[in-house]
Design an enzyme around this catalytic site. Structure first.
Site, PDB file in Angstrom:
ATOM      1  N   HIS A   1       0.841  -1.202   0.000  1.00 41.08           N
ATOM      2  CA  HIS A   1       0.000   0.000   0.000  1.00 41.08           C
ATOM      3  C   HIS A   1       0.880   1.257   0.000  1.00 41.08           C
ATOM      4  O   HIS A   1       0.559   2.245  -0.671  1.00 41.08           O
ATOM      5  CB  HIS A   1      -0.889   0.032   1.252  1.00 41.08           C
ATOM      6  CG  HIS A   1      -1.885  -1.080   1.321  1.00 41.08           C
ATOM      7  ND1 HIS A   1      -1.801  -2.093   2.236  1.00 41.08           N
ATOM      8  CD2 HIS A   1      -3.000  -1.330   0.581  1.00 41.08           C
ATOM      9  CE1 HIS A   1      -2.812  -2.925   2.078  1.00 41.08           C
ATOM     10  NE2 HIS A   1      -3.553  -2.498   1.074  1.00 41.08           N
TER      11      HIS A   1
ATOM     12  N   SER B   1       0.677  -9.055   1.459  1.00 46.55           N
ATOM     13  CA  SER B   1      -0.781  -9.117   1.544  1.00 46.55           C
ATOM     14  C   SER B   1      -1.158  -8.927   3.003  1.00 46.55           C
ATOM     15  O   SER B   1      -0.416  -9.365   3.901  1.00 46.55           O
ATOM     16  CB  SER B   1      -1.257 -10.496   1.073  1.00 46.55           C
ATOM     17  OG  SER B   1      -2.548 -10.746   1.559  1.00 46.55           O
TER      18      SER B   1
END
Ligand code: PAF
Length: 264
Positions: free
Chosen positions: A36, A184
């Site tokens: 991110h 993840s």
């Protein structure tokens, strides 16, 4: 950095931003990691404003357990966002986003039925619907998505074209640990042994081995394999280790892809 949870408050801020200024948007479900951060850094560098949304979208979980177990790490997320110089964190509430009780939905009827869509019926309807709602609220110029969720990325690109949304969808490469394991949020639910084992997923996907051999090796190592499948010159896999479901995909070099096609 401002944190906003009211849709009305966000809309007032959005109206106050000059049309001359560009907005880069990174929609997420929180539990942020360096993958991110790479999207946020790119959005930060390419736009006047960088907006992050954090919303654990209930409609895209077909497994209630998975939804309930989704990690909530707000304080750490704020820290990462602040390190990436995000301007606004938008944290809408489920009742406000789904004030229509999810009566109105965006459904795609082709790509969304394959791979992840086949394993998780309704998943992409939930994703596309929430992304459309967020796009309409944030009104970004550019939105950033990771190639780790490659099918999601293509579906969002397709939706933007289908509905004439004037938004650039920017694809960003998957960020990996040095072992090759794709980052993840679900990796947080793996123990050390499982993290170590999971490096096999990307190692086998890039090995050039035939699909059935990749599947066999994963199964031998204790993974429950949902699919190993080639699509759009990429090789995709979804596996379960314990109760954690992981997905990954890699680009197939042209030569290997041609050989794999002939094998079929
Ligand atoms: O990729 C995700 O985190 C989610 O699917 C998204 C795009 C934020 C929609 O909820």
């Amino acid at each position: 950095m401002k944190v906003i949870s009211s849709i009305q408050e966000w809309q007032a801020i959005r109206r106050s931003i000059s049309p001359q200024k560009s907005i880069g948007f990174v929609p997420t479900m929180g539990n942020l990691h360096q993958g991110h951060a790479s999207l946020l850094n790119k959005a930060r560098n390419e736009n006047d404003f960088c907006v992050l949304s954090v919303f654990i979208n209930p409609t895209q979980f077909n497994d209630k357990n998975d939804f309930e177990k989704y990690p909530k790490t707000f304080e750490e997320d704020v820290k990462l966002a602040s390190d990436c110089h995000v301007d606004f964190i938008f944290l809408p509430q489920a009742n406000d986003i789904y004030h229509d009780n999810y009566l109105y939905q965006i459904c795609e009827s082709n790509i969304s039925k394959l791979l992840e869509g086949k394993q998780r019926p309704g998943h992409f309807d939930g994703v596309l619907t929430v992304v459309m709602k967020l796009f309409n609220l944030v009104k970004p110029h550019r939105a950033y998505f990771g190639e780790k969720d490659y099918q999601q990325l293509l579906l969002i690109k397709g939706m933007v074209e289908a509905f004439f949304l004037n938004i650039d969808i920017v694809a960003c490469p998957t960020v990996r640990l040095s072992s090759g394991l794709a980052l993840s949020s679900r990796n947080n639910r793996l123990n050390e042994e499982q993290i170590d084992k999971s490096k096999l997923i990307s190692q086998l996907l890039t090995s050039g081995l035939q699909h059935h051999e990749i599947r066999r090796q994963l199964e031998t190592q204790g993974f429950e394999v949902e699919y190993v499948q080639e699509w759009q010159k990429r090789l995709f896999a979804a596996v379960k280790i314990g109760d954690v479901r992981l997905i990954d995909n890699v680009k197939i070099p042209d030569l290997i892809s041609d050989i794999a096609d002939k094998d079929l």
